[in-house]
Design an enzyme around this catalytic site. Structure first.
Site, PDB file in Angstrom:
ATOM      1  CE  LYS A 132      -4.061   2.058   2.040  1.00  0.00           C
ATOM      2  NZ  LYS A 132      -3.588   3.434   1.963  1.00  0.00           N
ATOM      3  NE  ARG A 153      -9.979   8.136  -3.395  1.00  0.00           N
ATOM      4  CZ  ARG A 153     -10.562   8.435  -2.230  1.00  0.00           C
ATOM      5  NH1 ARG A 153     -10.070   9.383  -1.475  1.00  0.00           N
ATOM      6  NH2 ARG A 153     -11.624   7.772  -1.828  1.00  0.00           N
ATOM      7  CD  GLU A 191      -1.197   6.135  -3.708  1.00  0.00           C
ATOM      8  OE1 GLU A 191      -2.165   5.723  -4.393  1.00  0.00           O
ATOM      9  OE2 GLU A 191      -1.298   6.498  -2.523  1.00  0.00           O
ATOM     10  CE  LYS A 334      -3.110   2.385   6.845  1.00  0.00           C
ATOM     11  NZ  LYS A 334      -4.240   3.303   7.030  1.00  0.00           N
ATOM     12  CB  CYS A 428      14.918  36.693  22.125  1.00  0.00           C
ATOM     13  SG  CYS A 428      16.275  35.874  21.281  1.00  0.00           S
ATOM     14  CB  CYS A 451      18.495  38.962  18.091  1.00  0.00           C
ATOM     15  SG  CYS A 451      18.691  37.340  18.861  1.00  0.00           S
TER      16      CYS A 451
END
Ligand code: IVH
Length: 690
Positions: A132, A153, A191, A334, A428, A451
């Site tokens: 898959k 899709r 895919e 899965k 900071c 900075c």
């Protein structure tokens, strides 16, 4: 390739001869593309391939009507769409139901068998299995063998038209291979993926540019495909793997009896298909297949998240049909995801180039899918609050596509006594000045332009490869100069003298000289695109900088462009436009630009950029060339190429001069196209340096 010309040119007028020759070239080039990219078995040298390609480009330039939709010259992208159109699918693209265990898989298979008692055990036991793929589904239409449309899709009913973007996907056949006959119209589904390696490289680039990272290869693939500027898609190296069909219109043709026969046809037509696909017979075999894929998933170059089983018999597939959501003849089993528990020792906050305060989870080192991890991303303040993450919590982390895992949340049962909600710093952590969180932003920022943390990153970026590329100005020296208070902005770098540098520890005469010379050279050779990119405007990376440099003649023109004007450019949305506007509206930035102008760092735009012959390509030079390396580098960049620093699989061309050394061997072993100087100049269209 002379053997084709006479045979293919029955007509004698130049135009018909050109048309016949172009058709032959298209076929040949696509055949060689396939031999090279898919089969890893090139039949001709790179030079011979380039000659074919150049000949076709030449014919298409002379006779633009020969630029057919299936021409391999289209693969470089370049079409820019105003928006993504949507279109209905002829047949709905269903999702798949999931199972998570052997029991659930068997229950699914038994249910299918019960629904079709007449089919018999032989048929109902044979399942086509393949991995898959964790990308995005796409449907490609071919009419009489020629690719004519690509749809995402979408919601299954309606998809987005991504035809031009899909043409740039190198392993997608623009014309079906083989002698035919081909269906009148057929939709191939599969895919679209990004390989892990490409994904990591892309994210490295995005980070370097201060641009958004993609969460995983799937998002990166989707983002790369759904681009209006297909040159961007072309530069992302997507792949398409085919696994099923949509609507088929093939009067008189016999349909495929089994899924494995269909897969064999797809391969013969030139599609890449998911690796390791095979027919499994019965539950034990299906389980063995699952276990093997689970064990081997990391060896694949792309992400998979399970195994898909499809009943092999296509008549039985049709008889089973679909539920409201998914087919009854196919299912996804899965994998369990890769999660781990560990202690969150500390949440530290780092300061990025744009001043963003980025929280990082410092973890008790833990093994996750075979990799030791000790840090994880926490994104921003809202995310920490949403999860209620506290220092000393036991947390669950998960690795998706990236090497850097995500923190899913705390295990509340294991929360030690005495923890307190995390308080995001309001100052900071480096310079102590007040941080601010701007309207609509998720990040707190240190807005102190002086900075040291911000300064170090922004000055380093200014001279880095993504900026002016002043090779010789090391990050170490930038830091030392900033710590000494000598450099307070990138413009100050140009005022540093070699004598001065030599007073620093470990800075010899040679490196001091290199430092100054590198800056002088960078100043003289800066293109507008590099200059814009060097400034580190938020959301403006190299690609966007090139777009801006093509449209605007210089910084004055860019500075006076309205947000609306900017948004008309490809790649530039409202966020980028407002970031560009904000940059020019900031007094300190205007002062900085004025200093650059005064010192003569004020490049002109109008580079050929993305439209160049090498748009989106990565080139590396090695060995001794007939002119200085930098001259070649500039030519490549003017043609839209990126110049790489080392050999990697993402490299498109290695240009080798005399005595090339190990880079050449490495490139050869990786199958990368190697050119000599003349081959390179020919790629540029025969033009040398001006
Ligand atoms: S076959 C009727 N095979 O996963 C079956 N799908 O989560 C049609 N997917 O929408 C699909 N890898 O886009 C099939 N090897 C594979 C697949 C695959 C990934 C996608 C597919 C589907 C989604 C469901």
């Amino acid at each position: 390739m002379d053997q084709f010309s006479l045979l293919d040119a029955p007509a004698s007028d130049p135009r018909s001869r050109a048309a016949a020759r172009a058709a032959t070239l298209r076929r040949e080039i696509e055949r060689h593309n396939r031999l090279y990219h898919q089969l890893d078995a090139p039949e001709i040298t790179d030079e011979a391939y380039d000659a074919l390609f150049r000949e076709l480009t030449g014919l298409e330039e002379r006779y633009p009507e020969l630029r057919t939709p299936d021409s391999p010259t289209r693969r470089v992208g370049g079409a820019v769409l105003p928006y993504l159109e949507t279109r209905p699918h002829r047949e709905r693209m269903y999702g798949l139901d999931n199972v998570f265990s052997e029991e659930e898989w068997e229950a699914f298979a038994q249910k299918a068998a019960r629904a079709l008692p007449e089919a018999g055990g032989e048929v109902m036991n044979a399942w086509w299995a393949d991995p898959k793929l964790d990308g995005l589904a796409c449907e490609i239409a071919y009419e009489n063998g020629v690719m004519t449309q690509a749809l995402t899709r979408g919601d299954g009913e309606v998809g987005e038209v991504v035809t031009e973007a899909m043409r740039t996907v190198r392993n997608l056949p623009l014309r079906l291979a083989g002698p035919g006959p081909f269906p009148r119209r057929i939709e191939i589904r599969g895919e679209v993926l990004m390989f892990r390696k490409e994904f990591e490289e892309l994210n490295r680039r995005q980070t370097e540019l201060g641009q958004k990272r993609f969460a995983n290869p799937r998002n990166a693939a989707a983002g790369s495909l759904r681009q209006l500027d297909t040159a961007v898609t072309a530069s992302r190296k997507l792949r398409f793997l085919a696994y099923s069909l949509g609507a088929v219109d093939a009067p008189g043709a016999k349909p495929w009896a089994t899924h494995d026969a269909l897969m064999a046809s797809l391969k013969a037509w030139g599609f890449d298909t998911p690796p390791e696909g095979r027919v499994c017979r019965g539950a034990d075999d299906a389980l063995a297949y699952f276990r093997r894929m689970e064990a081997e998933r990391d060896a694949l170059p792309f992400e998979i998240d399970g195994v898909v089983y499809k009943l092999n018999d296509r008549e039985a597939q049709a008889a089973l049909g679909f539920t409201a959501r998914a087919p009854r003849f196919a299912v996804a089993w899965k994998f369990t995801s890769r999660k781990a528990e560990t202690r969150l020792k500390k949440i530290s906050v780092q300061v990025g180039r744009t001043g963003a305060l980025t929280p990082v989870a410092e973890l008790e080192p833990v093994s996750l899918g075979g990799v030791m991890v000790s840090r994880a991303t926490l994104h921003n303040e809202d995310e920490i609050r949403r999860l209620d993450l506290r220092e000393n919590d036991v947390v669950i982390i998960q690795r998706a596509g990236d090497v850097i895992p995500d923190v899913l949340g705390p295990v509340l049962e294991k929360r030690p006594a005495g923890t307190r909600p995390f308080e995001f710093p309001r100052v900071c952590p480096v310079c102590g000045s007040a941080a601010r969180r701007l309207e609509g932003e998720s990040a707190w920022r240190c807005l102190n332009v002086a900075c040291p943390a911000v300064l170090k990153r922004s000055v380093t970026h200014f001279v880095s490869k993504a900026g002016l590329d002043a090779d010789g100005v090391g990050a170490k020296w930038v830091e030392a100069l900033i710590d000494a208070g000598r450099v307070k902005s990138p413009a100050d770098l140009f005022t540093v003298t070699a004598e001065e540098l030599m007073s620093y520890e470990r800075m010899g005469e040679v490196s001091a000289g290199n430092f100054v010379a590198a800056l002088e050279k960078a100043k003289n050779e800066a293109t507008l695109a590099r200059f814009i990119s060097a400034l580190g405007i938020r959301l403006v990376g190299e690609q966007t900088a090139r777009t801006l440099a093509e449209r605007f003649r210089d910084m004055d023109e860019l500075a006076s462009a309205s947000a609306e004007e900017l948004m008309r450019l490809p790649d530039v949305g409202p966020e980028v436009a407002s970031s560009v506007r904000a940059f020019f509206e900031t007094e300190s930035n205007r002062e900085l630009l004025a200093r650059f102008r005064a010192m003569g760092l004020w490049p002109k735009g109008g580079e050929s950029g993305r439209e160049g012959a090498l748009a989106g390509r990565k080139v590396l030079f090695t060995g001794t060339l007939s002119r200085p390396r930098d001259e070649f580098r500039r030519m490549a960049e003017a043609a839209g190429a990126n110049v790489a620093s080392g050999v990697s699989r993402t490299l498109d061309y290695l240009v080798a001069g005399e005595n090339p050394g190990s880079k050449l061997d490495k490139a050869r072993s990786m199958g990368i196209t190697v050119l000599d100087e003349n081959g390179f100049l020919a790629l540029l269209g025969g033009k040398g340096a001006d």
